[in-house]
Scaffold this motif. Structure first.
Motif, mmCIF file in Angstrom:
data_model
loop_
_atom_site.group_PDB
_atom_site.id
_atom_site.type_symbol
_atom_site.label_atom_id
_atom_site.label_comp_id
_atom_site.label_asym_id
_atom_site.label_seq_id
_atom_site.Cartn_x
_atom_site.Cartn_y
_atom_site.Cartn_z
ATOM 1 N N ASN A 1 -3.991 5.839 4.571
ATOM 2 C CA ASN A 1 -5.383 6.109 4.218
ATOM 3 C C ASN A 1 -6.052 7.135 5.116
ATOM 4 O O ASN A 1 -7.245 7.084 5.358
ATOM 5 C CB ASN A 1 -6.213 4.825 4.199
ATOM 6 C CG ASN A 1 -7.402 4.965 3.251
ATOM 7 O OD1 ASN A 1 -7.233 5.357 2.117
ATOM 8 N ND2 ASN A 1 -8.579 4.679 3.736
ATOM 9 N N GLU B 1 -5.590 -6.886 5.950
ATOM 10 C CA GLU B 1 -6.702 -6.916 4.999
ATOM 11 C C GLU B 1 -7.107 -5.520 4.510
ATOM 12 O O GLU B 1 -7.478 -5.360 3.351
ATOM 13 C CB GLU B 1 -7.916 -7.598 5.642
ATOM 14 C CG GLU B 1 -7.723 -9.076 5.910
ATOM 15 C CD GLU B 1 -7.696 -9.923 4.648
ATOM 16 O OE1 GLU B 1 -8.194 -9.486 3.595
ATOM 17 O OE2 GLU B 1 -7.142 -11.034 4.722
ATOM 18 N N ALA B 2 -7.040 -4.514 5.386
ATOM 19 C CA ALA B 2 -7.463 -3.170 4.979
ATOM 20 C C ALA B 2 -6.622 -2.671 3.806
ATOM 21 O O ALA B 2 -7.156 -2.176 2.811
ATOM 22 C CB ALA B 2 -7.365 -2.198 6.152
ATOM 23 N N CYS B 3 -5.306 -2.828 3.909
ATOM 24 C CA CYS B 3 -4.423 -2.399 2.827
ATOM 25 C C CYS B 3 -4.622 -3.278 1.583
ATOM 26 O O CYS B 3 -4.678 -2.780 0.465
ATOM 27 C CB CYS B 3 -2.967 -2.450 3.263
ATOM 28 S SG CYS B 3 -2.510 -1.182 4.467
ATOM 29 N N CYS C 1 0.863 -1.187 0.000
ATOM 30 C CA CYS C 1 0.000 0.000 0.000
ATOM 31 C C CYS C 1 0.900 1.237 0.000
ATOM 32 O O CYS C 1 1.739 1.391 0.887
ATOM 33 C CB CYS C 1 -0.891 -0.033 1.245
ATOM 34 S SG CYS C 1 -1.881 1.439 1.513
ATOM 35 N N LYS D 1 -2.026 -10.439 -2.109
ATOM 36 C CA LYS D 1 -3.103 -10.236 -3.067
ATOM 37 C C LYS D 1 -2.494 -9.740 -4.368
ATOM 38 O O LYS D 1 -1.694 -8.801 -4.357
ATOM 39 C CB LYS D 1 -4.121 -9.235 -2.525
ATOM 40 C CG LYS D 1 -5.334 -9.069 -3.426
ATOM 41 C CD LYS D 1 -6.397 -8.226 -2.767
ATOM 42 C CE LYS D 1 -7.604 -8.123 -3.672
ATOM 43 N NZ LYS D 1 -8.663 -7.318 -3.052
ATOM 44 N N ASN E 1 -7.173 -4.804 0.525
ATOM 45 C CA ASN E 1 -8.447 -4.566 -0.149
ATOM 46 C C ASN E 1 -8.637 -3.128 -0.604
ATOM 47 O O ASN E 1 -9.703 -2.765 -1.081
ATOM 48 C CB ASN E 1 -9.602 -4.985 0.769
ATOM 49 C CG ASN E 1 -9.603 -6.483 0.999
ATOM 50 O OD1 ASN E 1 -9.282 -7.266 0.108
ATOM 51 N ND2 ASN E 1 -9.934 -6.898 2.206
ATOM 52 N N GLY E 2 -7.618 -2.296 -0.450
ATOM 53 C CA GLY E 2 -7.685 -0.919 -0.924
ATOM 54 C C GLY E 2 -8.487 0.004 -0.022
ATOM 55 O O GLY E 2 -9.021 1.010 -0.479
ATOM 56 N N HIS E 3 -8.601 -0.333 1.257
ATOM 57 C CA HIS E 3 -9.296 0.511 2.232
ATOM 58 C C HIS E 3 -10.730 0.834 1.807
ATOM 59 O O HIS E 3 -11.100 2.001 1.697
ATOM 60 C CB HIS E 3 -8.501 1.805 2.483
ATOM 61 C CG HIS E 3 -7.102 1.566 2.921
ATOM 62 N ND1 HIS E 3 -6.770 1.235 4.211
ATOM 63 C CD2 HIS E 3 -5.926 1.566 2.229
ATOM 64 C CE1 HIS E 3 -5.462 1.061 4.290
ATOM 65 N NE2 HIS E 3 -4.927 1.242 3.116
ATOM 66 N N PRO E 4 -11.549 -0.190 1.550
ATOM 67 C CA PRO E 4 -12.907 0.055 1.038
ATOM 68 C C PRO E 4 -13.804 0.857 1.976
ATOM 69 O O PRO E 4 -14.689 1.573 1.514
ATOM 70 C CB PRO E 4 -13.473 -1.358 0.839
ATOM 71 C CG PRO E 4 -12.682 -2.217 1.774
ATOM 72 C CD PRO E 4 -11.301 -1.609 1.786
ATOM 73 N N ALA E 5 -13.583 0.757 3.268
ATOM 74 C CA ALA E 5 -14.408 1.507 4.221
ATOM 75 C C ALA E 5 -13.691 2.748 4.731
ATOM 76 O O ALA E 5 -14.148 3.403 5.653
ATOM 77 C CB ALA E 5 -14.796 0.596 5.391
ATOM 78 N N GLY E 6 -12.544 3.068 4.142
ATOM 79 C CA GLY E 6 -11.798 4.253 4.541
ATOM 80 C C GLY E 6 -10.956 4.065 5.777
ATOM 81 O O GLY E 6 -10.387 5.014 6.290
#
Length: 55
Positions: free
Chosen positions: A54, A34-36, A11, A26, A38-43
């Motif tokens: 993020n 997981e946050a990184c 990330c 990934k 998945n591209g920080h989908p929930a911010g």
């Protein structure tokens, strides 16, 4: 020849260095969580101390 066992989280804004044995992989890249990955989908950030990814 040396074997790489740690690398920076993939990330771009993340400061974490992750052990490859503990990394979330990934698309061939290693992330600290997981946050990184998945591209920080929930911010949300990765939540690791001192990292401001993020935000």
């Amino acid at each position: 020849m040396s074997t790489v066992s740690q690398m920076k989280c993939a990330c771009e804004s993340c400061l974490c260095v992750v052990s490859l044995s503990d990394a979330v992989t990934k698309d061939g890249k290693s992330y600290c969580g997981e946050a990184c990955a998945n591209g920080h989908p929930a911010g949300e950030g990765c939540g690791h101390t001192g990292c401001t990814c993020n935000t």
